[in-house]
Design a protein around this motif. Sequence first.
Motif, mmCIF file in Angstrom:
data_model
loop_
_atom_site.group_PDB
_atom_site.id
_atom_site.type_symbol
_atom_site.label_atom_id
_atom_site.label_comp_id
_atom_site.label_asym_id
_atom_site.label_seq_id
_atom_site.Cartn_x
_atom_site.Cartn_y
_atom_site.Cartn_z
ATOM 1 N N PRO A 90 78.761 63.155 70.317
ATOM 2 C CA PRO A 90 79.531 62.158 69.602
ATOM 3 C C PRO A 90 80.168 61.176 70.572
ATOM 4 N N ARG A 91 80.167 59.931 70.234
ATOM 5 C CA ARG A 91 80.733 58.917 71.091
ATOM 6 C C ARG A 91 82.241 58.847 70.897
ATOM 7 N N MET B 141 93.033 64.088 73.651
ATOM 8 C CA MET B 141 92.595 65.149 72.740
ATOM 9 C C MET B 141 91.391 64.697 71.908
ATOM 10 N N PHE B 142 91.399 63.448 71.488
ATOM 11 C CA PHE B 142 90.238 62.912 70.769
ATOM 12 C C PHE B 142 88.992 62.947 71.658
ATOM 13 N N TRP B 143 89.188 62.629 72.948
ATOM 14 C CA TRP B 143 88.051 62.674 73.876
ATOM 15 C C TRP B 143 87.532 64.103 74.015
ATOM 16 N N LEU B 144 88.441 65.068 74.142
ATOM 17 C CA LEU B 144 88.023 66.468 74.264
ATOM 18 C C LEU B 144 87.309 66.939 73.002
ATOM 19 N N ALA B 145 87.775 66.481 71.842
ATOM 20 C CA ALA B 145 87.107 66.858 70.595
ATOM 21 C C ALA B 145 85.691 66.301 70.548
ATOM 22 N N ALA B 146 85.508 65.082 71.071
ATOM 23 C CA ALA B 146 84.168 64.482 71.098
ATOM 24 C C ALA B 146 83.290 65.146 72.150
#
Length: 378
Positions: free
Chosen positions: A23-24, A84-89
Amino acid sequence: MSLALAGTPDCATTARADAAARPRFAVRWAEVGLMFAAWTLVGAFGLTQSYLAALFGGQPFPGLRYVAWNLESVWLWAAFTPPMFWLAARFPLERGIRVRNLGLHAAFALGFAVLDLGGDVVFGPLLGGYRGTLAERFFAKLFINVFSYAAVVGIAHAVQYNRALAEKREREAALESELLKARLQALEMQIHPHFLFNTLHAVASLIRVKEDQAAIRMLVGLSDLLRIALRNRDAQEVPLREELDFARRYLEVEGIRFEDRLRVVIDVAADAPLDALVPNLILQPLVENAIRHGVEARAAAGLVHMEVTHAGGMLRLRVTDDGPGPKANGRRGVGLANTRERLAHLYGARHRFVLAAGEDGGAVALVEIPLRLATADA
């Protein structure tokens, strides 16, 4: 026309190791502002709850220092939210890697809890200090910190899946448009007006010399092409056997028109899965390009060689001719451009389309796509 059907061993293929698409991650400044606003709202909700509890409990409100502590905490977590959004992606909770990534996210949650404690150490002196030891404060806030991390990661997954769904819908809409163009191209460009004219003219010539059987074969072949094109008009992908059948029928009709000037060899590897999914009408423009630029432009007989192999999870479609080559006549056109766009829409980076000069002259059109079986997707 000489038509040979034979099994061939796998040809040497280019090594391909495409990584699975992840996911980007892309956060705009407006979204960062929305994150801070959302966390501020969370802090305001907590302060309102504390105020009401103090009011109805007959206790004084803790005061501005308590407000500052709450805002410091929620704004710190607002700053944590983009990472956190980056880690989720980067570590999505998808099937097959869910257990591993859950463990990683548990470690990340503890890491952000430590960072939150560091915020207390940095901002504590500015806000009048904090109560208790570091260990006491860490464990006092551990549950809410882990819960906050899990909530942010859950929201991040929801946002990313919503984006992926929107992008999928856009791709499907684009594919429908490309499929429509491909169908029209089959009737207007690939079953080209000059091809129809030449075919009908050849039929008339055969009738004049009383070659009725050949004329009937051409008409039947032309009718079959139109019938197959219309039958699959709504299909983005079709089984390989159907695409090969269409290409063979197209070559048979062209073979009647060119007679001995067109030689065709179709090599399908013995282990090639005929139920593999391929783009509808993917071979016909490659074959037409080979005939138009490799056979039609010369007086001598020309060869069109079509190969189907697979290796490394990729299906390989290869069409070659012994004409002057792509650089000599500048091969382009709507058919090849349309093919390139459709492959990009269908497979993204997981495909390869090359039109190049052959080692022994002529041209080579090569398509490599992921090997997927129709039965597996049913």
